[in-house]
Design an enzyme around this catalytic site. Structure first.
Site, mmCIF file in Angstrom:
data_model
loop_
_atom_site.group_PDB
_atom_site.id
_atom_site.type_symbol
_atom_site.label_atom_id
_atom_site.label_comp_id
_atom_site.label_asym_id
_atom_site.label_seq_id
_atom_site.Cartn_x
_atom_site.Cartn_y
_atom_site.Cartn_z
ATOM 1 N N LYS A 126 0.858 -1.194 0.000
ATOM 2 C CA LYS A 126 0.000 0.000 0.000
ATOM 3 C C LYS A 126 0.884 1.229 0.000
ATOM 4 O O LYS A 126 2.041 1.164 0.428
ATOM 5 C CB LYS A 126 -0.858 0.008 1.271
ATOM 6 C CG LYS A 126 -2.089 0.833 1.150
ATOM 7 C CD LYS A 126 -3.187 0.044 0.461
ATOM 8 C CE LYS A 126 -4.465 0.805 0.320
ATOM 9 N NZ LYS A 126 -5.563 -0.110 -0.056
ATOM 10 N N ASP A 166 -7.250 4.388 -3.966
ATOM 11 C CA ASP A 166 -7.873 4.087 -2.670
ATOM 12 C C ASP A 166 -8.545 5.415 -2.272
ATOM 13 O O ASP A 166 -8.797 6.247 -3.146
ATOM 14 C CB ASP A 166 -6.814 3.637 -1.645
ATOM 15 C CG ASP A 166 -7.424 2.966 -0.420
ATOM 16 O OD1 ASP A 166 -7.690 1.758 -0.474
ATOM 17 O OD2 ASP A 166 -7.661 3.649 0.602
#
Ligand code: GLU
Length: 450
Positions: A126, A166
């Site tokens: 991430k 995201d």
């Protein structure tokens, strides 16, 4: 508790004392895979848990950009490449003022098991920044994305690491990031980023994938109980890409979202967000101001409850938290249990605190499903985007949708099977953690020391 798990949890807390979100997710995953660890002493011998909680690489960097008034700004960028034993690192970028290393490590850790659950060859990671795109002009967002990529490019690539969106990162940001990547690298590198607009190499249905996939998963959970989605009423939080996708797919299948919450409060629309007019209005409202959902109530003449969450309302069948982490704490969990609703389907990454999740799981008549499994279709379609890019072709919406559906059915079934195999009965949360964890652990064992 298994002594090995206990020791690794203690070490994790000691090594990451300020990282409370990271500690939370590590504790949730490790505790729930206990039967798997008990059954596999070879994991301890190979230090699998110690390796799992340590990112392969955590990159932190400075991002300097200029606003429209030519004023300098300095933000922090992150990419935490957690585990690539199953394939190239894959995971989104989050841009929000709340982002710090703890946020990215928690999301990266979760991503490893989510990506494993898809059954596709992708590792987990991430990234993101404490840059907040809300209220910024297109030019400012573009300059920030260019500055961000000017460092990130050296760490990514179609076979290395492929970022996507995201919270705070959608098609616009991915487009700017991809443009800068191409400019620096002097090659197309299509698969180096996913979530691209279809006009610039993206996959059909990527924006809808997470929400659609969540509904496909829900259909499987309903089928297990002899129920069907038609006629069901849903309460969700969030109306970003994911929440919107849920609204759209639910409407297509004859169900309706009758409650949805935003940062300013919640909407109660008894007729459901079912028409194109309503779905399109949400897109416009979000583009103008992502912090307020009240205009929906004004436009369609329905109730708006300021500053509140809809958890605890009784006139729905299914709850789906689809906003952000720790949306549901113990107080909300008690209200949810009292409401008598039968399904609690997590969608956002870690939307439930650990105590609230344990409490909800202990409720006899409540089916609890974990976000790692439920929201995995977003990253799965990202991988399908990489596959299309690698083959230099596009699949049709029907082809992508059929694959999405198959992947979600498979995730549901493998979670059910894993829980049964380890004597846990119908436990979708532990089942998902075990199925994902086992896949990663076994790949790590095959690769020896890494
Ligand atoms: N950010 C999304 C997730 O939490 C998508 C990641 C991706 O598409 O790579 O899974």
């Amino acid at each position: 508790m298994n002594k090995y798990i206990e020791r690794v949890l203690e070490e994790t807390r000691a090594k990451n004392p300020d990282q409370v979100l990271f500690q939370q997710t590590v504790e949730e995953v490790l505790k729930s895979v206990e039967p798997l660890i008990d059954a596999h002493p070879e994991y301890e011998a190979a230090c699998i848990l110690e390796r799992m909680v340590e990112a392969e690489r955590a990159i932190e960097f400075r991002v300097v950009w200029m606003d429209d008034q030519l004023k300098y700004h300095v933000n922090r960028g992150y990419r935490v490449q957690f585990n690539a034993s199953l394939g190239p690192y894959k995971g989104g970028l989050r841009f929000s003022s709340k982002v710090n290393l703890d946020t990215i490590k928690f999301l990266g850790f979760e991503q490893v098991y989510k990506d494993a659950l898809t059954g596709l060859p992708i590792g987990g990671c991430k990234g993101g920044s404490d840059f907040d795109p809300i209220g910024k002009s297109d030019g400012e967002v573009m300059r920030f994305c260019q500055a961000f990529m000017t460092e990130l490019y050296r760490h990514i690539g179609p076979d290395v690491d492929s970022p996507a969106g995201d919270v705070g990162v959608g098609g616009r940001e991915i487009g700017y990031l991809y443009g800068q990547y191409r400019r620096i690298m002097g090659l197309s590198g299509l698969g180096a980023l996913t979530g691209k607009d279809v006009k610039t190499g993206g996959s059909i249905l990527r924006p809808e994938a997470t929400g659609f996939g969540a509904v496909y998963y829900l259909c499987e959970a309903l089928k297990h109980d002899g129920e069907e989605i038609k006629g069901k009423r849903l309460a969700i939080s969030g109306y970003g890409n994911v929440g919107w996708g849920i609204m759209k797919k639910a409407a297509e299948l004859g169900a309706k979202v009758t409650y949805f919450a935003g940062p300013d409060g919640y909407i109660h629309d008894p007729d459901g967000v079912c028409t194109d007019e309503k779905l399109n209005f949400i897109l416009e409202m979000r583009a103008k101001d992502p912090m307020h959902c009240k205009p929906y109530a004004e436009k369609f003449g329905c109730e708006f409850v300021e500053g509140q969450k809809a958890w605890g309302v009784k006139d729905v069948d299914i709850y789906m938290p689809a906003a952000t982490q720790n949306d549901v704490n113990m107080d909300w969990a008690k209200k949810i249990a009292e409401s008598g609703v039968k399904y609690y389907i997590e969608v956002a990454n870690m939307p439930t605190t650990n105590d609230a999740l344990a409490f909800l799981k202990s409720q006899k008549n409540l089916v609890v499903a974990p976000s790692k499994a439920v929201n995995a279709c977003g990253v799965a379609v990202s991988e399908l985007e990489m596959a299309q890019n690698a083959q230099r072709l596009y699949w049709t919406a029907e082809e992508v949708d059929a694959k999405m559906h198959g992947i979600m059915v498979n995730i549901y079934n493998s979670s059910v099977k894993a829980a049964e195999k380890y004597g846990l009965g119908y436990d979708l949360v532990a089942g998902a953690n075990i199925a994902g964890f086992e896949r990663v652990a076994d790949a790590m064992l095959c690769q020896g020391i890494f």
